[in-house]
Design a protein around this motif. Sequence first.
Motif, PDB file in Angstrom:
ATOM      1  N   LEU A 199       0.829  -1.203   0.000  1.00  0.00           N
ATOM      2  CA  LEU A 199       0.000   0.000   0.000  1.00  0.00           C
ATOM      3  C   LEU A 199       0.866   1.256   0.000  1.00  0.00           C
ATOM      4  CD1 LEU A 199      -2.737  -1.015   2.600  1.00  0.00           C
ATOM      5  CD2 LEU A 199      -2.982  -0.906   0.114  1.00  0.00           C
ATOM      6  N   GLU A 202       1.636   2.848  -3.401  1.00  0.00           N
ATOM      7  CA  GLU A 202       0.630   3.572  -4.179  1.00  0.00           C
ATOM      8  C   GLU A 202       1.058   5.022  -4.427  1.00  0.00           C
ATOM      9  OE1 GLU A 202      -2.080   2.513  -5.749  1.00  0.00           O
ATOM     10  OE2 GLU A 202      -1.659   0.454  -5.122  1.00  0.00           O
ATOM     11  N   GLU A 206       1.280   6.705  -8.126  1.00  0.00           N
ATOM     12  CA  GLU A 206       0.613   7.965  -8.464  1.00  0.00           C
ATOM     13  C   GLU A 206       1.612   8.991  -8.990  1.00  0.00           C
ATOM     14  OE1 GLU A 206      -1.185   8.863  -4.752  1.00  0.00           O
ATOM     15  OE2 GLU A 206      -2.718   7.303  -4.926  1.00  0.00           O
ATOM     16  N   LEU A 217       2.157  -3.058 -10.231  1.00  0.00           N
ATOM     17  CA  LEU A 217       1.804  -3.709  -8.972  1.00  0.00           C
ATOM     18  C   LEU A 217       2.354  -5.132  -8.963  1.00  0.00           C
ATOM     19  CD1 LEU A 217       0.134  -3.867  -6.302  1.00  0.00           C
ATOM     20  CD2 LEU A 217      -1.793  -4.645  -7.714  1.00  0.00           C
ATOM     21  N   THR A 224      -5.837  -0.169  -7.324  1.00  0.00           N
ATOM     22  CA  THR A 224      -4.498   0.392  -7.359  1.00  0.00           C
ATOM     23  C   THR A 224      -4.399   1.501  -8.390  1.00  0.00           C
ATOM     24  OG1 THR A 224      -2.152  -0.141  -7.739  1.00  0.00           O
ATOM     25  CG2 THR A 224      -3.766  -1.359  -9.039  1.00  0.00           C
TER      26      THR A 224
END
Length: 242
Positions: A199, A202, A206, A217, A224
Amino acid sequence: MADLPPPPPGLLDGAALFLDFDGTLVELAETPDAIHVPAELGATLARLKARLGGRIAIVSGRSIEDLETHLPRPAIAFSGSHGLEIRLAGGDALPLSLPVGLDPRIAVEVAAFADARPGLLAEAKPLGVALHYRLAPGEADAVARFMEGVARRHDLRVQHGNMVVELRPEGATKGDAVRAFMSEPIFADARPVFVGDDLTDEHGFEAAAGLGGAGVLVGPARPTAAAYRLGSVAAVARWLNQ
């Protein structure tokens, strides 16, 4: 939830590559020190560095000092502590507005909580403290409640990860590390590709997407910001060595 395609072989052409460590380059282990680093990882990183003209960095939640105890010395850039530490391949540290470390009493409180519950492991870091529950998955809710309570009392950030919850001061993320690297001449004008499983990655996905690149991923499908997916650490190694 629609699954994502695997990254195409040409995704790294002209790219800047950012790699998470645990769960991406090495398999997750029961404790942070129990990981097994593949013997060929150093050679893989060296080949990628040559192919990408030096545009490669490890971006990890571990401290840089910790990473160096597990990784061979491939002379590449590192970011540790979820973006709070950044060092270029030549050894120069990028200037960041680093927060002060946690009050030592917080680490003592977290360690006492872990000691009272079999299977929990407290890990002190240079700028935070983590509480692992991989050996006691039934403690997940109790760990989250405890760490969130400590965070509220001390105005800290709670960082949830893969079977771990971390307390850290408000500050940088892995996405900030990507943006900082991309402002350097060696990385500038390349397309960022961020590969990670957790997590915490992420933010990296971005940032890469926002700069015209993409995230990859690693592991099971989930919501996601990544554009591609690889199913395992072994799949990452195969893709990187294509």
